[in-house]
Design a protein around this motif. Structure first.
Motif, PDB file in Angstrom:
ATOM      1  N   UNK A   1      -6.015   5.538  -2.001  1.00 43.73           N
ATOM      2  CA  UNK A   1      -6.333   6.751  -0.989  1.00 43.73           C
ATOM      3  C   UNK A   1      -6.334   6.210   0.615  1.00 43.73           C
ATOM      4  N   UNK A   2      -7.280   6.965   1.168  1.00 43.16           N
ATOM      5  CA  UNK A   2      -7.227   6.832   2.501  1.00 43.16           C
ATOM      6  C   UNK A   2      -7.379   5.259   3.113  1.00 43.16           C
ATOM      7  N   UNK A   3      -7.915   4.551   2.191  1.00 40.13           N
ATOM      8  CA  UNK A   3      -8.128   3.114   2.667  1.00 40.13           C
ATOM      9  C   UNK A   3      -7.384   2.076   2.205  1.00 40.13           C
ATOM     10  N   UNK A   4      -6.306   2.458   1.500  1.00 31.20           N
ATOM     11  CA  UNK A   4      -5.116   1.984   0.917  1.00 31.20           C
ATOM     12  C   UNK A   4      -4.572   0.618   2.005  1.00 31.20           C
TER      13      UNK A   4
ATOM     14  N   UNK B   1       0.884  -1.154   0.063  1.00 29.32           N
ATOM     15  CA  UNK B   1      -0.029   0.134   0.040  1.00 29.32           C
ATOM     16  C   UNK B   1       0.864   1.276   0.056  1.00 29.32           C
ATOM     17  N   UNK B   2       0.780   2.178  -0.951  1.00 24.02           N
ATOM     18  CA  UNK B   2       1.573   3.335  -1.127  1.00 24.02           C
ATOM     19  C   UNK B   2       0.673   4.277  -2.127  1.00 24.02           C
ATOM     20  N   UNK B   3       0.343   5.493  -1.802  1.00 29.28           N
ATOM     21  CA  UNK B   3      -0.360   6.484  -2.637  1.00 29.28           C
ATOM     22  C   UNK B   3       0.872   7.312  -3.261  1.00 29.28           C
TER      23      UNK B   3
ATOM     24  N   UNK C   1       3.766   1.722   3.033  1.00 26.38           N
ATOM     25  CA  UNK C   1       4.895   2.737   3.038  1.00 26.38           C
ATOM     26  C   UNK C   1       4.467   4.035   2.593  1.00 26.38           C
ATOM     27  N   UNK C   2       5.103   5.084   3.023  1.00 26.65           N
ATOM     28  CA  UNK C   2       4.879   6.620   2.333  1.00 26.65           C
ATOM     29  C   UNK C   2       6.150   7.102   2.369  1.00 26.65           C
ATOM     30  N   UNK C   3       6.653   7.689   1.529  1.00 29.14           N
ATOM     31  CA  UNK C   3       8.039   8.461   1.759  1.00 29.14           C
ATOM     32  C   UNK C   3       7.831  10.060   2.450  1.00 29.14           C
ATOM     33  N   UNK C   4       8.847  10.666   2.815  1.00 26.89           N
ATOM     34  CA  UNK C   4       8.830  11.739   3.262  1.00 26.89           C
ATOM     35  C   UNK C   4       9.423  12.777   2.457  1.00 26.89           C
TER      36      UNK C   4
END
Length: 204
Positions: free
Chosen positions: A157-160, A100-102, A185-188
Motif C-alpha cells: 500500500x501507501x508505504x510500499x 515496490x508495486x501495488x 513502479x506503477x502502471x498507468x
C-alpha cells in the motif's frame, strides 16, 4: 544500494516516468516535478510500448507496462547503452532485487480472470500466465540482468516504496547481498487507474 563502513549508500539512481516527461509546465507542483525529472534523468522517458528503444526488442513479448518501465529504469540506472546486454553485469551474482508495486499486474490478473470466466484455462496464453504472479517484475529484472541474490516484491500500500528501501537495507546489513536494486513502479493502464481512483487521497 551498497554497504560500506559508513552504512548503506545509494550508488546510482534513475527516474523513468513517461507521464512526467510529457507533463505541461504550470503551477508550483508541476515546476518542482519537472525540475526533479530534469536533474535525476535528463533523457526523455519512453512509454511502455516504446521500451524497445532502451532495451532492444528481444525479450519484451507479453511483458506488462510496469515490467517494461522497471526494466527501463534499471537499464538507465546502470548507465547501459540501448539494447540487450551483450555480457553479464559486474557483481550480478551478489545483487538482490526489491520491487515496490501495488497494481503492477492488476490488468493481467483481470484479463486472465475475464478470459477464464468466458471460456476456460486453455484460453490463457502460456506466455501471459507468468504475469499473474505478483513477483513477476522482480523476477524478470533478476533474470534479464543475471541478479542471483534474493528478489522480493512489496505490495504494502501507501508505504510500499519506503518498505522496499528498508528491506533492501536489511538485505545489505544482514549480508544477504552486496548490492541491492530497489525499484518502485506503477502502471498507468485502465485497470490500475480505475483502482487508484477508488482511493484518490491515498499516496504510494
Amino acid at each position: 544500494m551498497t554497504m560500506n563502513p559508513d552504512g548503506v549508500t545509494v550508488t546510482a539512481h534513475a527516474l523513468h516516468v513517461p507521464s512526467l516527461a510529457d507533463a505541461p509546465a504550470g503551477g508550483a507542483a508541476a515546476a518542482t516535478a519537472r525540475d526533479l525529472f530534469d536533474r535525476v534523468d535528463p533523457e526523455p522517458a519512453c512509454a511502455p510500448d516504446q521500451a524497445h528503444t532502451v532495451l532492444g526488442r528481444k525479450g519484451l513479448l507479453f511483458k506488462e507496462d510496469s515490467t517494461r518501465l522497471a526494466l527501463c529504469a534499471v537499464h538507465r540506472a546502470f548507465g547501459l547503452p540501448p539494447g540487450k546486454l551483450t555480457e553479464p553485469l559486474p557483481a550480478a551474482e551478489h545483487t538482490a532485487v526489491v520491487v515496490s508495486s501495488n497494481l503492477g499486474n492488476a490488468q493481467t490478473v483481470r484479463d486472465i480472470a475475464v478470459g477464464m470466466r468466458a471460456g476456460s484455462a486453455h484460453d490463457v496464453s502460456p506466455l501471459n500466465g507468468p504475469n499473474a504472479s505478483s513477483n513477476v517484475i522482480a523476477s524478470t529484472l533478476a533474470i534479464r540482468y543475471g541478479f542471483t541474490g534474493p528478489n522480493l516484491m512489496v505490495c504494502s500500500g501507501a508505504t510500499s516504496g519506503l518498505d522496499a528501501v528498508r528491506l533492501g537495507a536489511l538485505l545489505l546489513r544482514g549480508e544477504r547481498a552486496r548490492r541491492v536494486v530497489v525499484v518502485g513502479v506503477e502502471p498507468g493502464d485502465d485497470t490500475a487507474s480505475a483502482l487508484a481512483a477508488l482511493h484518490p487521497d491515498a499516496t504510494a
